[in-house]
Motif scaffolding. Structure first.
Motif, short mmCIF file in Angstrom:
data_model
loop_
_atom_site.label_atom_id
_atom_site.label_comp_id
_atom_site.label_asym_id
_atom_site.label_seq_id
_atom_site.Cartn_x
_atom_site.Cartn_y
_atom_site.Cartn_z
N ASP A 1 18.69 -13.39 -24.59
CA ASP A 1 18.06 -13.55 -25.91
C ASP A 1 18.88 -14.52 -26.75
O ASP A 1 19.83 -15.14 -26.29
CB ASP A 1 17.90 -12.20 -26.59
CG ASP A 1 19.23 -11.48 -26.73
OD1 ASP A 1 20.25 -12.04 -26.30
OD2 ASP A 1 19.26 -10.37 -27.28
N SER B 1 19.03 -11.89 -35.67
CA SER B 1 17.84 -11.22 -36.21
C SER B 1 17.25 -10.22 -35.24
O SER B 1 16.68 -9.21 -35.64
CB SER B 1 16.79 -12.29 -36.56
OG SER B 1 16.46 -13.00 -35.39
N ARG B 2 17.41 -10.44 -33.93
CA ARG B 2 16.74 -9.57 -32.98
C ARG B 2 17.37 -8.18 -32.90
O ARG B 2 16.78 -7.25 -32.37
CB ARG B 2 16.75 -10.24 -31.60
CG ARG B 2 15.38 -10.18 -30.90
CD ARG B 2 15.56 -10.35 -29.43
NE ARG B 2 16.51 -9.37 -28.95
CZ ARG B 2 16.24 -8.24 -28.30
NH1 ARG B 2 15.15 -7.98 -28.02
NH2 ARG B 2 17.13 -7.38 -27.90
N GLU C 1 22.56 -2.32 -31.31
CA GLU C 1 21.34 -2.16 -30.54
C GLU C 1 21.27 -0.76 -29.94
O GLU C 1 20.24 -0.09 -30.00
CB GLU C 1 21.32 -3.20 -29.43
CG GLU C 1 19.95 -3.66 -29.07
CD GLU C 1 20.03 -4.87 -28.15
OE1 GLU C 1 18.97 -5.39 -27.81
OE2 GLU C 1 21.14 -5.26 -27.76
#
Lengths: 469, 507
Positions: free
Chosen positions: A64, A466-467, A252
Motif C-alpha cells: 500500500d 491516510s489508509r 492498524e
C-alpha cells in the motif's frame, strides 16, 4: 505488477553481488561495492516509477502507500550508506567486502518485507531478517576488541528484545486465535487482559529496536565501535523500519482501541526526549553525542505516534525523511573529519570553518536541522510532530518537546562553536573522497530543499498515512 | 494596495545583500561594507517611504499575501499598521547606523556582515509578518545568527567577578563571550518554546485551519484559554523583552556582543518581545491580558527599579548601558500593562525612543572601547577633551534616557506615567518615577566620570569619531531630538494602531 517486485529486485541484486564476489578475488572490494551501489540506483528509480500495488498471501503482504513510502526511504538511505562505504579504507574489509554488502542488502530485504507485513508471523520473520545481519555488521571489524564488545552487546540486547516480542506475540495469538492484524483488532474489542499484556510486551520489544529511552543502552557503544558509514545507516534505516512496524501493529492492528496506548506512548516519548537530550549533554565523543541525540529524536517521533491521528503518523514519516538526511549527513561529516584527524573527539572539529569552509557549512546545516531550526528540514519535522500532538490535545508534551530542543541546541552549538569560533590546530583542508562528497551533497540538498519546500513531501506523507485510519 | 511588494523588498534586501557578500566579495572588505550599506540603505529608504505614505485611517497597509502550505493554512502574509510601522522605521535607522558604526570590523568581516544582514531580515520579518507561523520562522532567524556574532566577534568582560560567588562565576566562565553567546541563544530559544505552544493553541482552538493573524483577530477565544495562552506569550516574549527575573541573558549578551549587534539587539530585538506581547498577547487575547495585567505591571515596576539599581552597581561601562535597557524595557512593559490609551501609546513610543537611544549608547560605548581599549569606568576619565563629539552625543543620549523634555524619551515616559496613574493600579507611578530618578543618578555619574572628570593618566592620546562613525552618531542623535520635538509624527500612527486594540479591551 506483482506486489513483490521490489523485494525480488533486492534478492536478485544479492545474487549478483554474491556472484561477483565469488569471481572477484582480491581486487573485488571496489567492484562489489560499485555493483551494489549501481543496483540500488536502479532499485530506487524503480521504487519511484513502478506501481507494485496489491496484496498477496491472503492479505498477509500488502503493497500500500505506507509500504511504498517506507520502501523508498529504505532504498534511498541504503544507497547513501553504500556510497559512503565505498570510500572506507581497505583494511576495514580485508577481502570481506562481499559479505559486508550482502549483509547490508539482506537487512534491507528484511526491512522491505517488514514494511509490507500485515501478519504477525511474517512481521516477526521480517524483523529478524532485518536484525540478524545488523549484529554481524556491528562487529565487522572483528580484530578490534571494542567492535566485538559492541556487537555482543547489540546481539544480546537484540535477541532478548526479540524473545520478549515473540513472548508477547504468543499471548496475542493465544487470545486472538489469528495472526492477521485485522483479526487482532477485532479480538481486542473487549480488551482481554492477556492480549493487552501481549501487546505491551511487543511494544517493549520494539522499544529496544528503535532505542526508546529505557531500552537504549546498546546504542552509544555500538555506534562508537562500528564503522561510521554503517552507523550512519544503522541510525536511520532500521529505526524507520521499526516505526513502520509500530504503525502496522499499534494503529492498524489495534483499531479503535488505540486510545489505550496513547498515554503509554506519550509517556515513553516524554522520557525518551528528556533522557536522550540530557545524556547527550556531557558527551565529548561526537559519535556518542549523535547516538544520544538520536535517542532524543526517536522520542520526538514517538510524540507523533502518541498523537494517534493520520496527521501524526504522516508527520512521523516526514520526520523520518528529514532525519535520514540530517543524521546520515552529520555522521558522514564525522567520518570524514575523524579519518583525517584520527580522533572522534569534539576537538577534531576545531577551526573546521577555516580549514574546509564548505564541509563546515554542511555540518552546520545538519546540526541546525537536527536542532530544529527554520529553513532546514528538521524544523518542519519537529514543528509538524508537535503540531500533531497539539491537535491531539497533548499540550504538555508539546511544551516539553519544545523546551528540550533548547537543551539539544546546546550540544549542537558546542560542535558549531568548535567549528566556527575556536581556532584551527592545523591549517590544511580536510581531504574528502569523491563518493563521500557526493553523499554529503545529497544530504545537504535533502536538508535544504525539504527546509524550503516541505509541502510536496507533507502531502505524500499524508497520503501514505491516510489508509491507516 | 500597491503592486510593488514594498515590505518584501524591505525584508529581503538585507538577505540578498548577505548572499551577495558570501558569494562575490571574498577578501574584499570595502566591497563587503559597500554592499552592506547599500542593502540596508534600500530597506531604510523604503521604510521611510512606508512611514511617510502610511495612512492612519486605513488599518493594515502594504498588504501582501502568498499561500505557502495551503493545506495547513500557512501563508506568507505581510502588512503594516500603526503598531509596527514605527518599529520597521526603527529597525532601519538602527541597522544603517550599525553598519556604519562597525565600519572597523576587520576580522572575518565577510562572515560578520553576512550574518548581521541575515539577522536583520529576521527582525524585519517578525515586525511585518501577519502569519503566526511565518512570524515564528522569522523570530528564529532573528535569534540564531546572534550565537556566532557574539561568539566570534564579541569581547569578553575585563572586570573580573568578585564577591561570595566569584568562584562559581569563574568556573562557568561568566563574562566571557562564549558564555554570553550560549546563554543568550538558549534563553531566547527557551522563550520561543512557549511562543510556539501559544501559537499552536490559538491555531487549534480557532479551528479555522489558518495561521493568519487577521483570521485569529476575528475569533473570540475562550477566556480560560486566553488566560493560559497569554501567560505562555508573556513568558516567551517577556524573556526577549528582558522581564525580571528572566532578564539575565541581556546584560551578559549585550555587554559581550560587538557594537552593531548590541545596537540591534538592545535597540530592536528587545522591542520585538514587547511588540509580541502587545500584538499577540493584548490584541488577540484581551481577556487574558486584563487577567494578568496586575502581575505584568508589578513585574514591570520591579524591572524599572531593579534594572536601575543594578546599573548603578556596575563597574563596566557596557554593563551599565545593558542594565539601563532592562530598566527602560520595564517602562515599556508598564505602559502595556496599564491597558489604557495613554499607557499603551507611551509603551509603543518608548519602544521607538529607547531603541534609538540605546542604539546611540551602544554605538558610543563601542567607539570609546575601540579607541581607549577599556570599558572599566573607574580607569577612564576626561575623555571629553579628546573626543568632544562622542561626549556630546553621550550626554544627549543620557538626557533622553532620564526623560528630559525635548528628547523622545520625555514624551514616552510622560505618556506611560499618565497611563499608570489612570490605570487600575495608580501606585505603579511611584516606582516608575523613582526609576527615572535612579537613571539620572547612574547616567550622569558615568558621563561625568568618563567625559568630564580629570583626565585619566594611563591612556595614549585619543581620537574623536571619524568619517563613517559620524554618520551613525549624527543620524541617531538627530532622530532622538527630531521625534522629541515632533512626537505627533509618531503618535498619529500609534493611535491608529491602538484603536482596534482598545476596542477589543472593552469589557
Amino acid at each position: 505488477m506483482t506486489p513483490f517486485a521490489l523485494e525480488i529486485g533486492v534478492a536478485l541484486l544479492m545474487l549478483i553481488v554474491l556472484g561477483a564476489g565469488l569471481i572477484g578475488g582480491d581486487g573485488g572490494r571496489r567492484r562489489t561495492g560499485a555493483i551494489t551501489a549501481l543496483g540500488l540506483v536502479v532499485l530506487v528509480a524503480a521504487a519511484f516509477t513502478l506501481r507494485p500495488w496489491g496484496s498477496a498471501g491472503g492479505g498477509a503482504f500488502v503493497s500500500d502507500r505506507l509500504a511504498r513510502f517506507a520502501k523508498r526511504l529504505f532504498l534511498g538511505s541504503t544507497l547513501i550508506g553504500v556510497l559512503a562505504s565505498l570510500s572506507l579504507p581497505g583494511e576495514v574489509f580485508r577481502r570481506r567486502a562481499t559479505e559486508y554488502y550482502l549483509l547490508l542488502l539482506s537487512s534491507l530485504l528484511g526491512m522491505m518485507v517488514l514494511a509490507s507485513a500485515r501478519d504477525l508471523i511474517l512481521l516477526f520473520v521480517a524483523f529478524e531478517l532485518m536484525s540478524i545481519p545488523l549484529y554481524a555488521l556491528a562487529g565487522f571489524r572483528k580484530r578490534e576488541p571494542e567492535a566485538v564488545e559492541a556487537a555482543l552487546k547489540f546481539f544480546l540486547v537484540g535477541t532478548v528484545s526479540s524473545a520478549v516480542m515473540a513472548y508477547g506475540l504468543s499471548f496475542v495469538y493465544g487470545t486472538a486465535a489469528t495472526t492477521a492484524l485485522p483479526g487482532v483488532a477485532r479480538a481486542l474489542e473487549g480488551q482481554p487482559p492477556l492480549l493487552v499484556f501481549g501487546l505491551l510486551a511487543v511494544l517493549a520489544g520494539f522499544g529496544f529496536k528503535i532505542a526508546a529511552f529505557p531500552f537504549h543502552m546498546w546504542v552509544p557503544d555500538t555506534y562508537e565501535a562500528a564503522s561510521t558509514p554503517f552507523v550512519a545507516w544503522l541510525s536511520v534505516a532500521p529505526k524507520a523500519a521499526g516505526f513502520v512496524a509500530l504503525f502496522r501493529i499499534f494503529l492498524e492492528g489495534v483499531g479503535d482501541q488505540v486510545t489505550l496506548w496513547m498515554p503509554i506512548i506519550a509517556a515513553l516519548a516524554a522520557v525518551t526526549i528528556v533522557g536522550g537530550n540530557l545524556m547527550a549533554l556531557p558527551q565529548q565523543n561526537v559519535k556518542r553525542l549523535l547516538a544520544y541525540s538520536g535517542i532524543a529524536h526517536i522520542g520526538y517521533m514517538l510524540v507523533g505516534l502518541a498523537a494517534v491521528s493520520a496527521s501524526g503518523t504522516a508527520m512521523v514519516l516526514f520526520y523520518l525523511v528529514a532525519y535520514v538526511f540530517a543524521n546520515m549527513g552529520a555522521f558522514l561529516v564525522v567520518e570524514v573529519v575523524a579519518r583525517s584527524e584520527g580522533t572522534e573527539h569534539l576537538n577534531g572539529f576545531r577551526g573546521l570553518a577555516q580549514r574546509s569552509p564548505l564541509l563546515a557549512v554542511a555540518m552546520l546545516l545538519f546540526l541546525l536541522s537536527l536542532g530544529g531550526i527554520p529553513f532546514v528540514a528538521g524544523f518542519w519535522a519537529k514543528l509538524y510532530v508537535l503540531w500533531a500532538a497539539a491537535e491531539a490535545g497533548l499540550y504538555w508534551l508539546v511544551l516539553l518537546g519544545a523546551i528540550l530542543t533548547v537543551v539539544a541546541l546546546f550540544y549542537y552549538l558546542v560542535i558549531a562553536r568548535r567549528m566556527y569560533i575556536d581556532p584551527p590546530t592545523r591549517p590544511e583542508p580536510i581531504p574528502l573522497a569523491p563518493t563521500m562528497a557526493l553523499c554529503v551533497i545529497v544530504c545537504v540538498l535533502g536538508v535544504v530543499v525539504l527546509g524550503l519546500a516541505p509541502s510536496p513531501l507533507v502531502l505524500a506523507a499524508l497520503r501514505a498515512a491516510s489508509r491507516l485510519f | 494596495m500597491t503592486s510593488v511588494p514594498v515590505l518584501s523588498i524591505v525584508t529581503w534586501a538585507p538577505f540578498v545583500g548577505a548572499l551577495l557578500i558570501m558569494f562575490t566579495a571574498r577578501q574584499r572588505p570595502l566591497a563587503v561594507r559597500l554592499i552592506a550599506a547599500t542593502a540596508t540603505a534600500i530597506s531604510a529608504a523604503l521604510s521611510v517611504y512606508v512611514f511617510l505614505a502610511f495612512d492612519p485611517e486605513a488599518g493594515f497597509q502594504f498588504y501582501e499575501k502568498l499561500p505557502l502550505v495551503p493545506s495547513l493554512g500557512v501563508s506568507y502574509e505581510l502588512g503594516v499598521d500603526g503598531l509596527n510601522v514605527l518599529l520597521v522605521l526603527l529597525t532601519s535607522i538602527i541597522i544603517v547606523a550599525g553598519v556604519f558604526a562597525s565600519w572597523t570590523v576587520t576580522v572575518r568581516s565577510q562572515e560578520f556582515y553576512a550574518l548581521l544582514l541575515a539577522l536583520v531580515t529576521g527582525v524585519y520579518g517578525v515586525f511585518v509578518s501577519l502569519d503566526l507561523l511565518v512570524f515564528f520562522l522569522f523570530y528564529e532567524l532573528a535569534v540564531l545568527p546572534m550565537y556566532l556574532l557574539i561568539g566570534i566577534w564579541g569581547s569578553s568582560g575585563e572586570v573580573r567577578p568578585r564577591g561570595l560567588f566569584a568562584w562559581a562565576f569563574r568556573a562557568t566562565g561568566v563574562g566571557t563571550k562564549e558564555y554570553a553567546a550560549m546563554k543568550l541563544t538558549l534563553y531566547l530559544l527557551f522563550g520561543s518554546a512557549f511562543i510556539l505552544v501559544g501559537i499552536f493553541a490559538l491555531y487549534v482552538s480557532a479551528g479555522n485551519a489558518s495561521f493568519s493573524f487577521l483570521d485569529a483577530e476575528m475569533t473570540a477565544f475562550d477566556p480560560a484559554l486566553q488566560r493560559w495562552v497569554f501567560l505562555a506569550f508573556y513568558v516567551g516574549f517577556g524573556i526577549l523583552a528582558g522581564i525580571w527575573p528572566l532578564h539575565t541573558w541581556s546584560p551578559d549578551g549585550h555587554a559581550s556582543a560587538p557594537t552593531a549587534v548590541s545596537m540591534l539587539h538592545a535597540g530592536v530585538l528587545m522591542k520585538l518581545g514587547a511588540y509580541g506581547i502587545v500584538r499577540l498577547g493584548i490584541e488577540l487575547l484581551p481577556r487574558g491580558a486584563s487577567g494578568w495585567a496586575s502581575l505584568v505591571g508589578t513585574i514591570a515596576c520591579l524591572n524599572i527599579v531593579y534594572g536601575a539599581l543594578a546599573a548603578m552597581a556596575q563597574r563596566d561601562l557596557k554593563y551599565v548601558i545593558a542594565y539601563s535597557s532592562v530598566s527602560h524595557m520595564g517602562i515599556v512593559m508598564l505602559g502595556a500593562a496599564t491597558l489604557t490609551e495613554a499607557g499603551l501609546g507611551g509603551a509603543l513610543f518608548q519602544m521607538f525612543a529607547h531603541g534609538i537611544m540605546t542604539g546611540l549608547f551602544f554605538a558610543l560605548v563601542g567607539l570609546v572601547y575601540e579607541k581607549a581599549h577599556s570599558r572599566e569606568i573607574a580607569r577612564m576619565g576626561g575623555f571629553g577633551r579628546a573626543m568632544p563629539g562622542i561626549a556630546t552625543a553621550f550626554t544627549l543620549a543620557g538626557l533622553s534616557s532620564l526623560g528630559l523634555p525635548a528628547t523622545a524619551g520625555f514624551v514616552a515616559e510622560f505618556m506611560t506615567f499618565l497611563g499608570a496613574w489612570r490605570s487600575a493600579h495608580p501606585w505603579w507611578l511611584f516606582p516608575a518615577v523613582a526609576g527615572t530618578f535612579l537613571t539620572a543618578v547612574y547616567i550622569l555619574r558615568v558621563a561625568k566620570q568618563i567625559f568630564w572628570a580629570a583626565a585619566a593618566p594611563d591612556f595614549p592620546p585619543l581620537a574623536d569619531a571619524r568619517g563613517p562613525e559620524w554618520v551613525a552618531l549624527a543620524l541617531l542623535s538627530f532622530v532622538l531630538v527630531f521625534f522629541g520635538m515632533l512626537p505627533a509624527l509618531a503618535l498619529g500612527p500609534i493611535e491608529s494602531g491602538l484603536a482596534p486594540v482598545l476596542l477589543r479591551l472593552l469589557p
